[in-house]
Design an enzyme around this catalytic site. Structure first.
Site, short mmCIF file in Angstrom:
data_model
loop_
_atom_site.label_atom_id
_atom_site.label_comp_id
_atom_site.label_asym_id
_atom_site.label_seq_id
_atom_site.Cartn_x
_atom_site.Cartn_y
_atom_site.Cartn_z
N HIS A 232 4.91 13.45 1.03
CA HIS A 232 5.05 12.02 1.22
C HIS A 232 6.25 11.48 0.46
CE1 HIS A 232 3.87 8.00 2.38
NE2 HIS A 232 4.23 7.63 1.16
N HIS B 285 11.02 4.76 -5.06
CA HIS B 285 11.90 3.87 -4.31
C HIS B 285 13.06 3.37 -5.16
CE1 HIS B 285 9.01 3.89 -1.09
NE2 HIS B 285 8.08 3.41 -1.87
#
Length: 320
Positions: free
Chosen positions: A240, A267
């Site tokens: 993921h 992120h």
């Protein structure tokens, strides 16, 4: 990596779900876009006119819990990474992404629903050659004990991700992927977002993760996996992270010819590495398909050329 012409979607396809943080229902429709348009979010359901925001690094306004895009008037689209990963991973160059709420729907926590929507819409070839951002030299960013790097890679795009969680059930995992539509679909598109129950409880108390559930997230406590159906892959968490990195780096605006490596990233780190690359005009150049294909063969044919050799959960800390 297929060196060919640009692509877009043949028609529109819509998915329905809830935002992982807001818990609000949202409709998302992907559709065709012109040559060189890239990915464009169209935010509907606002007072006044619809607003467009290009899916580029310059549109990122937050990276704490997800990748958030906006304009000078504020945030427009949160949790953009999964649909962007699906478009880039499946080889789409140009697309509109119409959304009637503040968050991309979390669906099952992976990109599988967006891949299915792309299949439904269909992919068509356009008349212009595909363009790439070719990484010419390594660019590195360190944030404490987190590290990310983009480096030259002649054969297309490669993602190498390593996570190292204090949680013993997650632990240390590695995963690498040479990106292709087939590999993306098979190896990472179904890998779900994940987190620890203690983090989820904190986010709930702070008003976040209102749409998170066992139906759209992989959740661990300190001793075990809490999802009754188990994992889809033994290393689903690392996969993921690769999925998220592909989506975050899609904000380059063009496909990357390079390799991305991260350790304990998320992120924030993915975005920082991309910004560092784009800020250094000696570190990259734009090439068209025909030239990229020639240069990808040059090292083997001539003994010289390119020296070479893209995740955070939708909720939870930005580092592993």
């Amino acid at each position: 990596m297929k060196f060919s012409r640009q692509t877009t979607l043949r028609s529109q396809a819509t998915v329905y779900g809830v935002g992982v943080h807001s818990g609000l229902p949202v409709n998302l429709t992907i559709g065709p876009a012109p040559i060189d348009a890239g990915f464009i979010f169209i935010r509907t359901g606002l007072e006044g006119a619809d607003r467009e925001v290009p899916a580029t690094a310059e549109s990122v306004i937050a990276t704490e819990l997800a990748t958030v895009l906006g304009d000078g008037e504020g945030a427009l689209v949160s949790t953009a990474e999964h649909v962007l990963a699906a478009l880039r991973g499946m080889g789409v160059d140009n697309a509109t992404i119409e959304i009637d709420g503040p968050e991309v729907p979390i669906m099952d926590g992976s990109a599988a629903a967006f891949v299915a929507a792309i299949d439904q819409a269909g992919i068509v070839t356009q008349q212009a050659m595909r363009r790439f951002i070719q990484v010419l030299k390594p660019v590195q960013v360190a944030m404490g004990d987190c590290f990310g790097e983009l480096r030259p890679h002649a054969a297309g795009f490669r993602a190498e991700v390593e996570i190292d969680f204090a949680n013993p059930v997650i632990g240390r995992q590695k995963y690498a992927l040479e990106l292709s539509p087939e590999g993306f679909r098979r190896e990472v598109s179904r890998a779900r977002t994940f987190g620890c129950m203690s983090d989820v409880a904190k986010l709930w108390s702070a008003g976040f993760a209102r749409g998170a559930s066992f139906e759209n997230s992989v959740v661990f406590d300190e001793t075990r996996l809490l999802n009754s159906e188990g994992l889809r892959f033994a290393d689903e968490c690392a996969r993921h992270k690769v999925l998220d990195a592909i989506g975050d780096l899609a904000l380059a605006g063009l496909p990357l010819l390079g390799a991305y490596r991260s350790y304990r990233g998320g992120h924030k780190l993915n975005h920082a590495v991309l910004i560092a690359l784009l800020a250094d005009r000696t570190a990259w150049r734009v090439v068209e398909s025909s030239e990229a294909a020639r240069r990808s063969r040059a090292p083997a044919e001539a003994g010289h050329g390119i020296v070479g050799g893209m995740v955070a959960p939708a909720y939870g800390p930005d580092v592993s």
